[in-house]
Write a protein that holds these residues in place. Structure first.
Motif, PDB file in Angstrom:
ATOM      1  N   ALA A 383     -28.922  49.457  -3.334  1.00  0.00           N
ATOM      2  CA  ALA A 383     -29.851  48.883  -4.303  1.00  0.00           C
ATOM      3  C   ALA A 383     -30.300  49.981  -5.257  1.00  0.00           C
ATOM      4  O   ALA A 383     -30.238  51.170  -4.935  1.00  0.00           O
ATOM      5  CB  ALA A 383     -31.058  48.271  -3.586  1.00  0.00           C
ATOM      6  N   ASN A 384     -30.742  49.586  -6.439  1.00  0.00           N
ATOM      7  CA  ASN A 384     -31.084  50.553  -7.478  1.00  0.00           C
ATOM      8  C   ASN A 384     -32.479  50.259  -8.019  1.00  0.00           C
ATOM      9  O   ASN A 384     -32.655  49.597  -9.045  1.00  0.00           O
ATOM     10  CB  ASN A 384     -30.043  50.497  -8.592  1.00  0.00           C
ATOM     11  CG  ASN A 384     -28.674  50.942  -8.125  1.00  0.00           C
ATOM     12  OD1 ASN A 384     -28.386  52.129  -8.045  1.00  0.00           O
ATOM     13  ND2 ASN A 384     -27.816  49.982  -7.783  1.00  0.00           N
ATOM     14  N   THR A 385     -33.477  50.770  -7.309  1.00  0.00           N
ATOM     15  CA  THR A 385     -34.849  50.565  -7.721  1.00  0.00           C
ATOM     16  C   THR A 385     -35.128  51.262  -9.044  1.00  0.00           C
ATOM     17  O   THR A 385     -34.463  52.248  -9.395  1.00  0.00           O
ATOM     18  CB  THR A 385     -35.814  51.089  -6.641  1.00  0.00           C
ATOM     19  OG1 THR A 385     -37.147  50.781  -7.015  1.00  0.00           O
ATOM     20  CG2 THR A 385     -35.681  52.601  -6.459  1.00  0.00           C
ATOM     21  N   LEU A 386     -36.126  50.802  -9.775  1.00  0.00           N
ATOM     22  CA  LEU A 386     -36.558  51.456 -11.003  1.00  0.00           C
ATOM     23  C   LEU A 386     -37.859  52.229 -10.795  1.00  0.00           C
ATOM     24  O   LEU A 386     -38.368  52.842 -11.734  1.00  0.00           O
ATOM     25  CB  LEU A 386     -36.751  50.438 -12.135  1.00  0.00           C
ATOM     26  CG  LEU A 386     -35.488  50.076 -12.940  1.00  0.00           C
ATOM     27  CD1 LEU A 386     -34.491  49.307 -12.098  1.00  0.00           C
ATOM     28  CD2 LEU A 386     -35.843  49.278 -14.185  1.00  0.00           C
ATOM     29  N   HIS A 387     -38.372  52.201  -9.589  1.00  0.00           N
ATOM     30  CA  HIS A 387     -39.616  52.929  -9.298  1.00  0.00           C
ATOM     31  C   HIS A 387     -39.626  53.250  -7.810  1.00  0.00           C
ATOM     32  O   HIS A 387     -39.805  52.360  -6.976  1.00  0.00           O
ATOM     33  CB  HIS A 387     -40.829  52.082  -9.684  1.00  0.00           C
ATOM     34  CG  HIS A 387     -42.141  52.794  -9.534  1.00  0.00           C
ATOM     35  ND1 HIS A 387     -43.333  52.210  -9.908  1.00  0.00           N
ATOM     36  CD2 HIS A 387     -42.465  54.021  -9.068  1.00  0.00           C
ATOM     37  CE1 HIS A 387     -44.330  53.055  -9.673  1.00  0.00           C
ATOM     38  NE2 HIS A 387     -43.813  54.160  -9.162  1.00  0.00           N
ATOM     39  N   GLN A 388     -39.416  54.509  -7.485  1.00  0.00           N
ATOM     40  CA  GLN A 388     -39.446  54.955  -6.092  1.00  0.00           C
ATOM     41  C   GLN A 388     -40.813  55.549  -5.805  1.00  0.00           C
ATOM     42  O   GLN A 388     -41.149  56.625  -6.297  1.00  0.00           O
ATOM     43  CB  GLN A 388     -38.347  55.990  -5.843  1.00  0.00           C
ATOM     44  CG  GLN A 388     -38.269  56.515  -4.427  1.00  0.00           C
ATOM     45  CD  GLN A 388     -37.754  55.471  -3.443  1.00  0.00           C
ATOM     46  OE1 GLN A 388     -37.030  54.556  -3.819  1.00  0.00           O
ATOM     47  NE2 GLN A 388     -38.131  55.606  -2.189  1.00  0.00           N
ATOM     48  N   ARG A 389     -41.615  54.870  -5.003  1.00  0.00           N
ATOM     49  CA  ARG A 389     -42.994  55.289  -4.754  1.00  0.00           C
ATOM     50  C   ARG A 389     -43.108  56.368  -3.679  1.00  0.00           C
ATOM     51  O   ARG A 389     -44.060  57.152  -3.688  1.00  0.00           O
ATOM     52  CB  ARG A 389     -43.842  54.083  -4.346  1.00  0.00           C
ATOM     53  CG  ARG A 389     -44.043  53.069  -5.456  1.00  0.00           C
ATOM     54  CD  ARG A 389     -44.945  51.945  -4.978  1.00  0.00           C
ATOM     55  NE  ARG A 389     -45.192  50.960  -6.026  1.00  0.00           N
ATOM     56  CZ  ARG A 389     -46.159  51.061  -6.934  1.00  0.00           C
ATOM     57  NH1 ARG A 389     -46.961  52.103  -6.933  1.00  0.00           N
ATOM     58  NH2 ARG A 389     -46.317  50.117  -7.846  1.00  0.00           N
ATOM     59  N   VAL A 390     -42.162  56.391  -2.753  1.00  0.00           N
ATOM     60  CA  VAL A 390     -42.232  57.315  -1.620  1.00  0.00           C
ATOM     61  C   VAL A 390     -40.967  58.164  -1.617  1.00  0.00           C
ATOM     62  O   VAL A 390     -39.867  57.634  -1.780  1.00  0.00           O
ATOM     63  CB  VAL A 390     -42.352  56.543  -0.288  1.00  0.00           C
ATOM     64  CG1 VAL A 390     -42.396  57.503   0.886  1.00  0.00           C
ATOM     65  CG2 VAL A 390     -43.574  55.641  -0.304  1.00  0.00           C
ATOM     66  N   PRO A 391     -41.085  59.469  -1.454  1.00  0.00           N
ATOM     67  CA  PRO A 391     -39.874  60.301  -1.429  1.00  0.00           C
ATOM     68  C   PRO A 391     -38.887  59.814  -0.380  1.00  0.00           C
ATOM     69  O   PRO A 391     -39.262  59.408   0.724  1.00  0.00           O
ATOM     70  CB  PRO A 391     -40.405  61.700  -1.088  1.00  0.00           C
ATOM     71  CG  PRO A 391     -41.817  61.697  -1.561  1.00  0.00           C
ATOM     72  CD  PRO A 391     -42.311  60.301  -1.324  1.00  0.00           C
ATOM     73  N   GLY A 392     -37.622  59.845  -0.750  1.00  0.00           N
ATOM     74  CA  GLY A 392     -36.594  59.379   0.158  1.00  0.00           C
ATOM     75  C   GLY A 392     -36.368  60.333   1.311  1.00  0.00           C
ATOM     76  O   GLY A 392     -36.907  61.438   1.368  1.00  0.00           O
ATOM     77  N   ILE A 393     -35.553  59.894   2.242  1.00  0.00           N
ATOM     78  CA  ILE A 393     -35.200  60.688   3.418  1.00  0.00           C
ATOM     79  C   ILE A 393     -33.711  60.997   3.340  1.00  0.00           C
ATOM     80  O   ILE A 393     -32.890  60.116   3.083  1.00  0.00           O
ATOM     81  CB  ILE A 393     -35.520  59.911   4.711  1.00  0.00           C
ATOM     82  CG1 ILE A 393     -37.020  59.589   4.775  1.00  0.00           C
ATOM     83  CG2 ILE A 393     -35.077  60.696   5.930  1.00  0.00           C
ATOM     84  CD1 ILE A 393     -37.385  58.661   5.908  1.00  0.00           C
ATOM     85  N   VAL A 394     -33.368  62.238   3.543  1.00  0.00           N
ATOM     86  CA  VAL A 394     -31.959  62.631   3.501  1.00  0.00           C
ATOM     87  C   VAL A 394     -31.205  61.896   4.602  1.00  0.00           C
ATOM     88  O   VAL A 394     -31.588  61.932   5.770  1.00  0.00           O
ATOM     89  CB  VAL A 394     -31.810  64.154   3.665  1.00  0.00           C
ATOM     90  CG1 VAL A 394     -30.332  64.544   3.699  1.00  0.00           C
ATOM     91  CG2 VAL A 394     -32.525  64.879   2.536  1.00  0.00           C
ATOM     92  N   ALA A 395     -30.129  61.214   4.211  1.00  0.00           N
ATOM     93  CA  ALA A 395     -29.385  60.401   5.167  1.00  0.00           C
ATOM     94  C   ALA A 395     -28.522  61.279   6.075  1.00  0.00           C
ATOM     95  O   ALA A 395     -27.971  62.297   5.652  1.00  0.00           O
ATOM     96  CB  ALA A 395     -28.501  59.408   4.421  1.00  0.00           C
ATOM     97  N   ASP A 396     -28.428  60.876   7.322  1.00  0.00           N
ATOM     98  CA  ASP A 396     -27.531  61.518   8.271  1.00  0.00           C
ATOM     99  C   ASP A 396     -26.092  61.261   7.804  1.00  0.00           C
ATOM    100  O   ASP A 396     -25.678  60.107   7.667  1.00  0.00           O
ATOM    101  CB  ASP A 396     -27.756  60.919   9.656  1.00  0.00           C
ATOM    102  CG  ASP A 396     -26.879  61.543  10.733  1.00  0.00           C
ATOM    103  OD1 ASP A 396     -25.875  62.197  10.392  1.00  0.00           O
ATOM    104  OD2 ASP A 396     -27.183  61.348  11.920  1.00  0.00           O
ATOM    105  N   PRO A 397     -25.304  62.287   7.551  1.00  0.00           N
ATOM    106  CA  PRO A 397     -23.948  62.069   7.023  1.00  0.00           C
ATOM    107  C   PRO A 397     -23.030  61.327   7.975  1.00  0.00           C
ATOM    108  O   PRO A 397     -21.989  60.809   7.556  1.00  0.00           O
ATOM    109  CB  PRO A 397     -23.438  63.494   6.762  1.00  0.00           C
ATOM    110  CG  PRO A 397     -24.263  64.370   7.640  1.00  0.00           C
ATOM    111  CD  PRO A 397     -25.610  63.722   7.711  1.00  0.00           C
ATOM    112  N   ASP A 398     -23.410  61.257   9.255  1.00  0.00           N
ATOM    113  CA  ASP A 398     -22.570  60.570  10.227  1.00  0.00           C
ATOM    114  C   ASP A 398     -23.099  59.186  10.594  1.00  0.00           C
ATOM    115  O   ASP A 398     -22.458  58.471  11.371  1.00  0.00           O
ATOM    116  CB  ASP A 398     -22.447  61.403  11.497  1.00  0.00           C
ATOM    117  CG  ASP A 398     -21.802  62.755  11.243  1.00  0.00           C
ATOM    118  OD1 ASP A 398     -20.832  62.803  10.455  1.00  0.00           O
ATOM    119  OD2 ASP A 398     -22.281  63.755  11.809  1.00  0.00           O
TER     120      ASP A 398
END
Length: 650
Positions: A383-398
């Protein structure tokens, strides 16, 4: 008006020789495929390179590790349903991978990828049943019967992607002996038998097979497939499928296609259906249906589309909202919906030639399709939000992520339709650059490229396009070779490009200006080798205001530069501020400095602990300064952050 096709068989000759995803038997514009156009670098060339070097291998690796490709091995061995993994539609991701690989082989002639492609096709072929049926989720002992869950089962949807993979293969390697086209035709014959005029009077809850059948008809010359597509389109909208909690609108079974006023329901499904309906309308000369689809496109674009070109504002049902319902922070704007929107717009462009369709394609490509993959091509936004209110979390590559987590890009999803959809789009993008008609050549999207094609009466034309677009606004088209007779070169002028200028530099040393009007800059002349046509598009950043009926962003502005939407990202803010604390100064225009676009803003301090409503003095902004914006398609590449496209005015 009937949607039945003429009795004549379709002529596959033209369709076979044009290596493009969409090749109507007749249309206002003729697509120029991979054999006619080659992107040679720049913004899209770099992304095609990443797609080829990294994304395709990444997808294949996850298809193996997730078990979705081994499902076909289990089907061939007769051990299903034991050990089957993935959702009911996981077969489709294998087919989308094959389509992407077919286009890439056609684009780059990659011999290693050719060997991999054939190996995957062999595994798919081994799973096909004697009567042509092919699906790993249904039809065996311990599984639901075939065609028993048309609302959710995705059997026809999966076959649609199989058909599109076969079409891509036949158009890029005509007559290849890998067997994919035969696999597709056997399955399509079964579909026509089971769901034909005397068969099951229903259709798939997820549209996709309609446009795939139409294209299969075009590539084979077998009109039965297009007739079946027309039948599926005509059946929809009569409350045939079982009702669900979101209503039949979810899968476009509430209103007949030709009676709809706008796209509604699940955004991907709606766009896929509309694209297939255009195919049906064009092949059957159904002008009433085509007129209705144009009207639906216009209202959807004008009232249900985000500034990025993204579509779909509901998370729970991945659906369009009502007119003007476009919340930034709850924008779903699925990547696949953007790709499906491009498919719909492209077909209308071929049918009628209006530049507005190419404008929306450009907006969606730069701000949805280009946004999804990370720079390394190994993780994606769903999904492609236009407003990210909370910093994201780095995804586990596995790990495998939930489908719509608007955080940072993830390497794979439990519903992973978007990565292979992006891959097939990028691999086939050369075919969306230009078209031809009886009068000449039209260039719709701008990238460094080579155009080598033949106009009517066998007139050969060779053009080279040089540009740094979208970094710069100059597009130079050099004539390498041309027939002596006059023809017209048409360059699209985007709707945002007020003040665009066109100049012709003749090989004879004579330079002249040419007008731009109605979305096009056209030059009609007997071109000679050495002639140069240069379109100059104004690239100064511009402030954009929303229609006041869009409640969610009233009182805000956005900034665009060329085709790119810009965004404010917290990593560009000093002092630990969040994007929610930034307010734009209304009378100070954006400026370019050091390769970045800067906005003058004020920042509010930390919110008081008390009541958040009061007088202007109590909620007044604090410090003034300026902040750099980032291209929306690049956000989230510098680590966890907050982000917004629409910024409130002070």
């Amino acid at each position: 008006m009937s949607t039945t096709l003429p009795a004549r068989p379709l002529d596959p000759d033209t369709a076979r020789t044009v290596a493009a995803p969409v090749v109507p038997s007749h249309s206002r514009l003729r697509p120029l495929g991979l054999g006619d156009v080659r992107i040679t670098g720049g913004f899209w060339g770099e992304r095609q390179g990443v797609n080829a070097r990294h994304t395709l291998a990444h997808i294949l690796g996850r298809l193996e590790s997730e078990g979705w490709l081994p499902n076909f091995d289990r089907a061939a061995a007769g051990t299903l349903p034991l050990g089957r993994r993935g959702r009911e539609f996981s077969d489709s991701e294998v087919y989308k991978y094959l389509e992407a690989a077919a286009w890439e082989i056609g684009r780059s002639d990659d011999t290693a990828l050719e060997a991999t492609f054939r190996a995957v096709v062999d595994r798919v072929a081994a799973a096909q049943e004697d009567d042509g049926y092919l699906n790993t989720e249904f039809g065996r002992e311990g599984q639901q019967p075939r065609w028993s869950d048309l609302e959710w089962g995705h059997e026809l949807y999966c076959l649609g992607h199989l058909f599109q993979a076969a079409v891509a293969r036949e158009r890029t390697r005509p007559g290849a002996d890998d067997g994919l086209l035969l696999i597709a035709r056997r399955a399509a014959d079964l579909v026509c038998e089971v769901f034909g005029p005397d068969g099951i009077p229903a259709f798939c809850g997820h549209p996709e097979v309609e446009t795939a059948l139409a294209e299969l008809a075009r590539v084979t010359g077998d009109a039965r497939y297009a007739e079946q597509a027309a039948l599926f389109v005509a059946r929809r909208g009569h409350e045939t499928l079982a009702d669900i909690e979101w209503g039949r609108r979810y899968f476009q079974d509430d209103v007949p296609v030709r009676d709809a006023e706008a796209l509604s329901g699940h955004a991907v499904r709606a766009n896929y259906l509309a694209a297939g309906a255009v195919d049906v309308a064009v092949e059957s000369d159904d002008h009433e249906l085509l007129t209705s689809l144009r009207r639906q496109w216009a209202r959807t674009r004008g009232r249900r589309t985000y500034i990025t070109g993204g579509q779909g504002s509901h998370h729970q049902d991945e659906a369009f909202g009502d007119d003007w319902e476009l919340p930034s922070d709850r924008a779903y704007s699925e990547t696949c919906a953007g790709i499906a929107s491009v498919m719909f717009s492209w077909r209308l462009l071929l049918a009628g030639g209006e530049s507005a369709y190419a404008d929306l394609i450009e907006r969606t490509l730069f701000n949805v399709v280009a946004t999804s993959p990370a720079a390394d091509g190994r993780s994606f936004f769903y999904a492609n939000t236009l407003h990210q209110r909370v910093p994201g979390i780095v995804a586990d590559p596995d790990a495998t992520s939930p489908r719509a987590s608007s955080s940072l890009r993830a390497p794979w999803f439990d519903v992973s339709c978007c990565p292979p959809n992006v891959a097939r789009t990028l691999a086939s993008l050369d075919a969306y650059i230009a078209t031809a008609d009886d009068h000449g050549i039209q260039i719709h999207q701008y990238a460094p490229s080579e155009i080598r094609t033949t106009l009517t009466e066998g007139r050969a034309v060779s053009l080279d396009v040089a540009t740094r677009y979208p970094s710069e606004g100059s597009i130079r088209v050099s004539v390498i070779d041309s027939a002596d007779e006059p023809w017209t070169l048409s360059l699209r002028v985007p709707e945002w490009a007020d003040g665009a200028r066109l100049r012709v530099e003749g090989a004879d040393g004579v330079t002249q200006e040419a007008p731009t009007a109605g979305g096009w800059a056209r030059v009609h002349r007997a071109f000679r080798a050495g002639d140069v046509v240069e379109l100059e598009l104004p690239m100064a950043p511009r402030v954009v205001v929303p229609d006041p009926r869009i409640d969610a962003v009233r009182g805000c502005v956005a900034v665009e530069r060329g085709p790119e939407v810009l965004a404010l990202e917290s990593v560009d803010l000093d002092g630990g501020h969040d994007v929610g604390e930034v307010v734009v100064l209304p009378d100070v225009p954006p400026v370019e400095d050091g390769g970045r676009v800067w906005m003058s803003v004020t920042t509010r301090g930390p919110a008081p602990d008390g009541w958040p409503y009061g007088t202007e003095a109590t909620v007044a902004p604090a410090a003034a300064g300026r902040v750099a914006l980032v291209a929306y398609h690049d956000w989230g590449n510098r680590g966890p952050s907050t982000m917004r496209v629409w910024m409130p005015i002070a």
